[in-house]
Write a protein that holds these residues in place. Structure first.
Motif, PDB file in Angstrom:
ATOM      1  N   GLY A 104       0.827  -1.205   0.000  1.00  0.00           N
ATOM      2  CA  GLY A 104       0.000   0.000   0.000  1.00  0.00           C
ATOM      3  C   GLY A 104       0.856   1.247   0.000  1.00  0.00           C
ATOM      4  N   GLU A 105       0.226   2.376  -0.087  1.00  0.00           N
ATOM      5  CA  GLU A 105       0.965   3.641  -0.078  1.00  0.00           C
ATOM      6  C   GLU A 105       1.739   3.774   1.227  1.00  0.00           C
ATOM      7  N   GLY A 106       2.988   4.163   1.090  1.00  0.00           N
ATOM      8  CA  GLY A 106       3.842   4.324   2.267  1.00  0.00           C
ATOM      9  C   GLY A 106       4.612   3.078   2.641  1.00  0.00           C
ATOM     10  N   SER A 107       4.360   1.952   1.963  1.00  0.00           N
ATOM     11  CA  SER A 107       5.094   0.724   2.271  1.00  0.00           C
ATOM     12  C   SER A 107       6.564   0.858   1.902  1.00  0.00           C
ATOM     13  N   ARG A 108       7.409   0.195   2.669  1.00  0.00           N
ATOM     14  CA  ARG A 108       8.829   0.105   2.354  1.00  0.00           C
ATOM     15  C   ARG A 108       9.139  -1.371   2.110  1.00  0.00           C
ATOM     16  N   VAL A 109       9.812  -1.691   0.997  1.00  0.00           N
ATOM     17  CA  VAL A 109      10.009  -3.073   0.571  1.00  0.00           C
ATOM     18  C   VAL A 109      11.493  -3.392   0.452  1.00  0.00           C
ATOM     19  N   LEU A 110      11.888  -4.541   0.990  1.00  0.00           N
ATOM     20  CA  LEU A 110      13.255  -5.034   0.844  1.00  0.00           C
ATOM     21  C   LEU A 110      13.239  -6.192  -0.143  1.00  0.00           C
ATOM     22  N   ASP A 111      13.914  -6.022  -1.273  1.00  0.00           N
ATOM     23  CA  ASP A 111      14.021  -7.062  -2.300  1.00  0.00           C
ATOM     24  C   ASP A 111      15.382  -7.724  -2.121  1.00  0.00           C
ATOM     25  N   TYR A 112      15.405  -8.820  -1.334  1.00  0.00           N
ATOM     26  CA  TYR A 112      16.673  -9.460  -0.973  1.00  0.00           C
ATOM     27  C   TYR A 112      16.969 -10.575  -1.980  1.00  0.00           C
ATOM     28  N   GLY A 113      18.080 -10.437  -2.708  1.00  0.00           N
ATOM     29  CA  GLY A 113      18.337 -11.291  -3.858  1.00  0.00           C
ATOM     30  C   GLY A 113      17.623 -10.678  -5.046  1.00  0.00           C
ATOM     31  N   ALA A 114      17.906  -9.401  -5.276  1.00  0.00           N
ATOM     32  CA  ALA A 114      17.099  -8.577  -6.182  1.00  0.00           C
ATOM     33  C   ALA A 114      17.175  -8.999  -7.643  1.00  0.00           C
ATOM     34  N   GLY A 115      18.312  -9.575  -8.056  1.00  0.00           N
ATOM     35  CA  GLY A 115      18.454  -9.894  -9.474  1.00  0.00           C
ATOM     36  C   GLY A 115      18.313  -8.648 -10.314  1.00  0.00           C
ATOM     37  N   SER A 116      17.407  -8.663 -11.281  1.00  0.00           N
ATOM     38  CA  SER A 116      17.218  -7.512 -12.160  1.00  0.00           C
ATOM     39  C   SER A 116      16.337  -6.439 -11.529  1.00  0.00           C
ATOM     40  N   GLY A 117      15.871  -6.677 -10.303  1.00  0.00           N
ATOM     41  CA  GLY A 117      15.115  -5.651  -9.582  1.00  0.00           C
ATOM     42  C   GLY A 117      13.620  -5.651  -9.848  1.00  0.00           C
ATOM     43  N   ILE A 118      13.108  -6.689 -10.490  1.00  0.00           N
ATOM     44  CA  ILE A 118      11.690  -6.705 -10.867  1.00  0.00           C
ATOM     45  C   ILE A 118      10.764  -6.488  -9.671  1.00  0.00           C
ATOM     46  N   LYS A 140       6.394   3.234  -1.075  1.00  0.00           N
ATOM     47  CA  LYS A 140       7.117   4.502  -0.953  1.00  0.00           C
ATOM     48  C   LYS A 140       8.591   4.333  -1.307  1.00  0.00           C
ATOM     49  N   GLU A 141       9.150   3.178  -0.946  1.00  0.00           N
ATOM     50  CA  GLU A 141      10.586   2.956  -1.124  1.00  0.00           C
ATOM     51  C   GLU A 141      10.853   1.463  -1.287  1.00  0.00           C
ATOM     52  N   ALA A 142      11.858   1.137  -2.109  1.00  0.00           N
ATOM     53  CA  ALA A 142      12.283  -0.251  -2.263  1.00  0.00           C
ATOM     54  C   ALA A 142      13.799  -0.301  -2.251  1.00  0.00           C
ATOM     55  N   ILE A 143      14.327  -1.308  -1.578  1.00  0.00           N
ATOM     56  CA  ILE A 143      15.771  -1.500  -1.490  1.00  0.00           C
ATOM     57  C   ILE A 143      16.107  -2.866  -2.072  1.00  0.00           C
ATOM     58  N   GLY A 144      17.015  -2.903  -3.045  1.00  0.00           N
ATOM     59  CA  GLY A 144      17.447  -4.145  -3.649  1.00  0.00           C
ATOM     60  C   GLY A 144      18.809  -4.565  -3.120  1.00  0.00           C
ATOM     61  N   VAL A 145      18.933  -5.801  -2.694  1.00  0.00           N
ATOM     62  CA  VAL A 145      20.190  -6.324  -2.150  1.00  0.00           C
ATOM     63  C   VAL A 145      20.574  -7.580  -2.925  1.00  0.00           C
ATOM     64  N   ASP A 146      21.841  -7.661  -3.325  1.00  0.00           N
ATOM     65  CA  ASP A 146      22.303  -8.854  -4.041  1.00  0.00           C
ATOM     66  C   ASP A 146      23.813  -8.952  -3.897  1.00  0.00           C
ATOM     67  N   ILE A 147      24.347 -10.179  -3.887  1.00  0.00           N
ATOM     68  CA  ILE A 147      25.796 -10.366  -3.810  1.00  0.00           C
ATOM     69  C   ILE A 147      26.445 -10.244  -5.188  1.00  0.00           C
ATOM     70  N   ASP A 148      25.630 -10.277  -6.236  1.00  0.00           N
ATOM     71  CA  ASP A 148      26.142 -10.213  -7.607  1.00  0.00           C
ATOM     72  C   ASP A 148      26.105  -8.773  -8.094  1.00  0.00           C
ATOM     73  N   ASP A 198      15.008   7.320  -7.865  1.00  0.00           N
ATOM     74  CA  ASP A 198      14.984   8.063  -6.606  1.00  0.00           C
ATOM     75  C   ASP A 198      14.416   7.240  -5.455  1.00  0.00           C
ATOM     76  N   SER A 199      13.611   6.238  -5.773  1.00  0.00           N
ATOM     77  CA  SER A 199      12.970   5.459  -4.709  1.00  0.00           C
ATOM     78  C   SER A 199      13.419   4.005  -4.671  1.00  0.00           C
ATOM     79  N   PHE A 200      14.314   3.621  -5.594  1.00  0.00           N
ATOM     80  CA  PHE A 200      14.843   2.253  -5.600  1.00  0.00           C
ATOM     81  C   PHE A 200      16.355   2.330  -5.467  1.00  0.00           C
ATOM     82  N   ARG A 201      16.880   1.812  -4.356  1.00  0.00           N
ATOM     83  CA  ARG A 201      18.321   1.844  -4.111  1.00  0.00           C
ATOM     84  C   ARG A 201      18.871   0.430  -4.023  1.00  0.00           C
ATOM     85  N   CYS A 202      20.114   0.265  -4.438  1.00  0.00           N
ATOM     86  CA  CYS A 202      20.738  -1.064  -4.494  1.00  0.00           C
ATOM     87  C   CYS A 202      21.947  -1.138  -3.574  1.00  0.00           C
TER      88      CYS A 202
END
Length: 253
Positions: free
Chosen positions: A184-198, A209-217, A235-239
């Motif tokens: 929902g609006e205002g959610s913050r999401v952690l994409d762990y093992g982001a790959g291409s960030g889909i 509101k914000e998404a963070i992508g984390v990957d070892i590659d 601006d809202s997706f950081r790796c």
């Protein structure tokens, strides 16, 4: 001389030469790869072979009959490889009376990753349309109409790359559907093992509101950051690289 990858093709017919044994020897003496195909593929003489039996079943089958009546064995070698020397070794290894007849050709230099990716179709995941740069607007609109997508449903543009994640895998689609229902609006999401960030970018399109992508590659993170940029989501997706995998502080700058 050959400047690119060398392709060697051998037609195997009759009882003297075993196609699988030949392919094994070709790899042992330096081939990058070797494949065995039905030489009559696409003709009335084609002999389809179905299933992928286990090793014991396979051995029992092979003891009864050969793969096909006529087999085409294709091997690839690095530029400049001594093909004549290879064929001499084949003759000696398989104890043949003479060197098998073969044809030498070349493999066209291409970006094969991109060539394969161009066959990827646009994909609908829930209310999200995943597309690639080579898709025409007409193709996308036709898919929207076919799948009943609303005109307001978001689209996510993915650039081809080495990173995992095209949207076709069931895990990606299930996670994407879950995000659509729960973010929902205002959610913050952690994409762990982001790959291409889909998934992280899908969450943003679904209202996060914000998404963070984390990957070892690092290649994956570069692809994810590039995908975020072309979708105006940078601006809202950081790796980030996990601290345990980061070589220096600069990895996460």
């Amino acid at each position: 001389g050959q400047n690119g990858i060398i392709e060697v093709t051998i037609l195997v017919e009759g009882e003297e030469l075993d196609a699988e044994a030949l392919s094994d020897v070709l790899v042992e003496v330096g081939a990058l790869s070797a494949s065995v195909e039905d030489a009559d593929y696409g003709t009335e003489d084609e002999s389809p072979i179905f299933d992928e039996p286990g090793e014991q079943v396979w051995r029992a089958m092979r003891s009864q009959y050969k793969l096909w009546k006529r087999c085409k064995v294709t091997a690839l070698f690095l530029p400049g490889w001594d093909v004549a020397g290879v064929m001499d070794m084949v003759k000696e290894s398989l104890e043949l009376d003479e060197v098998p007849k073969y044809v030498v050709g070349g493999v066209e230099e291409k970006d094969w990753v991109s060539e394969v990716q161009r066959n990827w179709p646009p994909i609908v995941v829930g209310g999200l349309l995943l597309k690639f740069p080579w898709h025409e607007r007409g193709e996308l609109d036709a898919l929207r109409s076919e799948r009943g997508l609303a005109a307001t449903s978001p689209e996510l543009l993915l650039e081809g790359g080495m990173a995992f994640g095209t949207g076709e895998h069931a895990t990606t689609q299930l996670c994407c559907a879950w995000l659509e229902r729960n973010v929902g609006e205002g959610s913050r999401v952690l994409d762990y093992g982001a790959g291409s960030g889909i998934l992280g970018m899908a969450a943003l399109l679904f209202g996060a509101k914000e998404a963070i992508g984390v990957d070892i590659d690092r290649d994956s993170l570069l692809a994810a950051a590039s995908n975020a940029k072309v979708n105006n989501l940078a601006d809202s997706f950081r790796c980030y690289v996990p601290s345990s995998a980061a070589d220096t502080l600069e990895d996460n700058q």
